[in-house]
Write an enzyme that holds these catalytic residues in place. Structure first.
Site, PDB file in Angstrom:
ATOM      1  N   TYR A 140       0.802  -1.222   0.000  1.00 18.37           N
ATOM      2  CA  TYR A 140       0.000   0.000   0.000  1.00 18.37           C
ATOM      3  C   TYR A 140       0.838   1.276   0.000  1.00 18.37           C
ATOM      4  CZ  TYR A 140      -3.806  -3.192   1.227  1.00 18.37           C
ATOM      5  OH  TYR A 140      -4.726  -4.212   1.236  1.00 18.37           O
ATOM      6  N   LYS A 191       4.799 -15.021   1.902  1.00 18.83           N
ATOM      7  CA  LYS A 191       4.848 -15.820   0.668  1.00 18.83           C
ATOM      8  C   LYS A 191       6.311 -15.972   0.267  1.00 18.83           C
ATOM      9  CE  LYS A 191       2.263 -17.277  -1.964  1.00 18.83           C
ATOM     10  NZ  LYS A 191       1.822 -18.692  -2.153  1.00 18.83           N
ATOM     11  N   ASP A 224      -1.427 -18.395   1.705  1.00 18.52           N
ATOM     12  CA  ASP A 224      -2.556 -19.148   1.170  1.00 18.52           C
ATOM     13  C   ASP A 224      -2.943 -20.283   2.111  1.00 18.52           C
ATOM     14  OD1 ASP A 224      -0.086 -20.206   0.576  1.00 18.52           O
ATOM     15  OD2 ASP A 224      -0.557 -20.761  -1.486  1.00 18.52           O
ATOM     16  N   ASP A 248      -4.654  -7.412   5.662  1.00 20.34           N
ATOM     17  CA  ASP A 248      -5.946  -6.883   5.250  1.00 20.34           C
ATOM     18  C   ASP A 248      -6.880  -8.023   4.862  1.00 20.34           C
ATOM     19  OD1 ASP A 248      -8.000  -5.275   4.400  1.00 20.34           O
ATOM     20  OD2 ASP A 248      -6.857  -4.231   2.857  1.00 20.34           O
ATOM     21  N   ASP A 252     -10.149 -10.105   7.359  1.00 23.65           N
ATOM     22  CA  ASP A 252     -11.536 -10.228   6.922  1.00 23.65           C
ATOM     23  C   ASP A 252     -11.955 -11.689   6.890  1.00 23.65           C
ATOM     24  OD1 ASP A 252     -11.591  -7.519   6.677  1.00 23.65           O
ATOM     25  OD2 ASP A 252     -12.293  -7.476   4.611  1.00 23.65           O
TER      26      ASP A 252
END
Length: 364
Positions: A140, A191, A224, A248, A252
């Site tokens: 971001y 990752k 993942d 982020d 959620d």
């Protein structure tokens, strides 16, 4: 405590009002010293002043010990506002300028809400973990970024995922300190298999935990796989620490365990004692003004404020218990109600929490 209230857009003013009712209760009944200033933020500023962030509001933001924030308008609502203005009045600017690098997102499923969870009770019952999201670097904020036109006339969007060792290390340290107060287990998510920044994240996380926190158990997990495990076995987690983008998304996913983002609080803090508190949900313009939004994310954000900024852990625990008891008693807003259950309004949920606080005060 100097508290700046930024209700924002959509349902932000409605849920923030209930959190403020709770904080004023603590000021009246528990001696919380509170100096409250309220300012517009977002689209309301644009409509009134022609700017998303008046200089006076920004001065208040920089001077505040704590900020209680509601929600920012949706992308569709902001489409008419020039991009430079959107950047000036964005949460990203606030996070970066105040260096609010540690975003704390607790996820705790109460037995009273097992029916609201999409997961089976045998999977979800007892889920209680925290996601620590690094908030001021990564995708971001990395540069270069933007949309460019290539020689053949097609356009390409560019965002850069970058982290320094220092940015990674302080996030890991924060997560390990948090784990020491809980169950002593940290899951560092990256990752590393396909991203160089992820490989650096894993290396630094391992070194910091090994050298500085030998009493904390650290495990590494690919992002993942973490998404799968949150849905498959959320009780295995204690503290998850990860970068800005993955944090982020995964928070959620964690919120889905509770059946509604309206239940999720958050705190974003720096090392200078400043913090921003906000519910995780967005502005929800489709239900704004209808009095149906769930205020518990905002109210539980006030509990985080009591714990992290006011340094009143007993009051924070009292507020969290009041929320638990209100839910145990069957109080539900529409987003967490099972078919046939009675539904209360936004202010009705606030009433229920305040009622339980008064009972707890008398029982003490």
């Amino acid at each position: 405590m100097k508290l700046l209230v930024l209700p924002g857009d959509g349902v932000g003013p409605e849920v923030t009002a209930q959190a403020l009712r709770v904080l004023h209760w603590f000021a009246e009944h528990r001696g919380l010293a509170l100096e409250v200033t309220e300012r517009g933020f977002g689209l309301v500023n644009w409509q009134r002043h022609g700017t998303l962030m008046p200089d006076e509001t920004w001065d208040r933001i920089e001077a505040a010990e704590a900020i209680l924030f509601g929600a920012i308008g949706s992308l569709d609502q902001q489409a008419v506002i020039p991009s430079e203005e959107r950047r000036k009045g964005s949460l990203l600017r606030m996070r970066k300028a105040l260096d609010l690098y540690a975003n704390i997102r607790p996820i705790r499923l109460l037995d009273a809400l097992l029916e609201a969870s999409p997961l089976k009770p045998r999977v979800a019952k007892g889920a209680d973990f925290v996601i620590l999201r690094e908030l001021t670097a990564g995708m971001y904020f990395g540069t270069p970024r933007g949309v460019e036109t290539l020689p053949d006339g097609t356009r390409r969007g560019v965002n850069t995922h970058s982290y320094t060792e220092g940015e990674i290390a302080r996030a890991i340290r924060f997560a390990c300190r948090l784990a020491r107060e809980r169950r002593g287990h940290v899951t560092s998510v990256d990752k590393a298999n396909v991203m160089e920044a992820g490989a650096l994240w894993r290396e630094v996380a391992g070194r910091v935990a090994r050298e500085e926190f030998p009493d904390v158990t650290l495990e590494h997990m690919l992002a993942d796989n973490c998404a799968i495990q949150i849905a498959r076995d959320p009780r295995r987690f204690d503290v998850i620490v990860t970068d800005n983008l993955f944090g982020d998304l995964l928070s959620d996913a964690g919120g889905a365990i509770l059946g509604s983002l309206g239940m999720l609080p958050s705190a974003s803090v720096n090392d200078r004692g400043q913090a921003l508190y906000e519910p995780v949900h967005g502005s929800a313009p489709d239900i704004a003004g209808k009095g149906v939004a769930n205020p518990l994310g905002a109210i539980l954000s006030a509990a985080l404020l009591l714990r992290w900024t006011a340094k009143r852990p007993e009051d924070a625990a009292m507020l969290e218990l009041a929320v638990d008891r209100a839910l145990d008693g069957g109080t539900r807003t529409a987003d967490i109600a099972a078919p046939g259950e009675r539904v209360v309004s936004t202010s009705g949920m606030g009433d229920a929490v305040l009622h339980e606080l008064s009972l707890l005060q008398r029982e003490a």
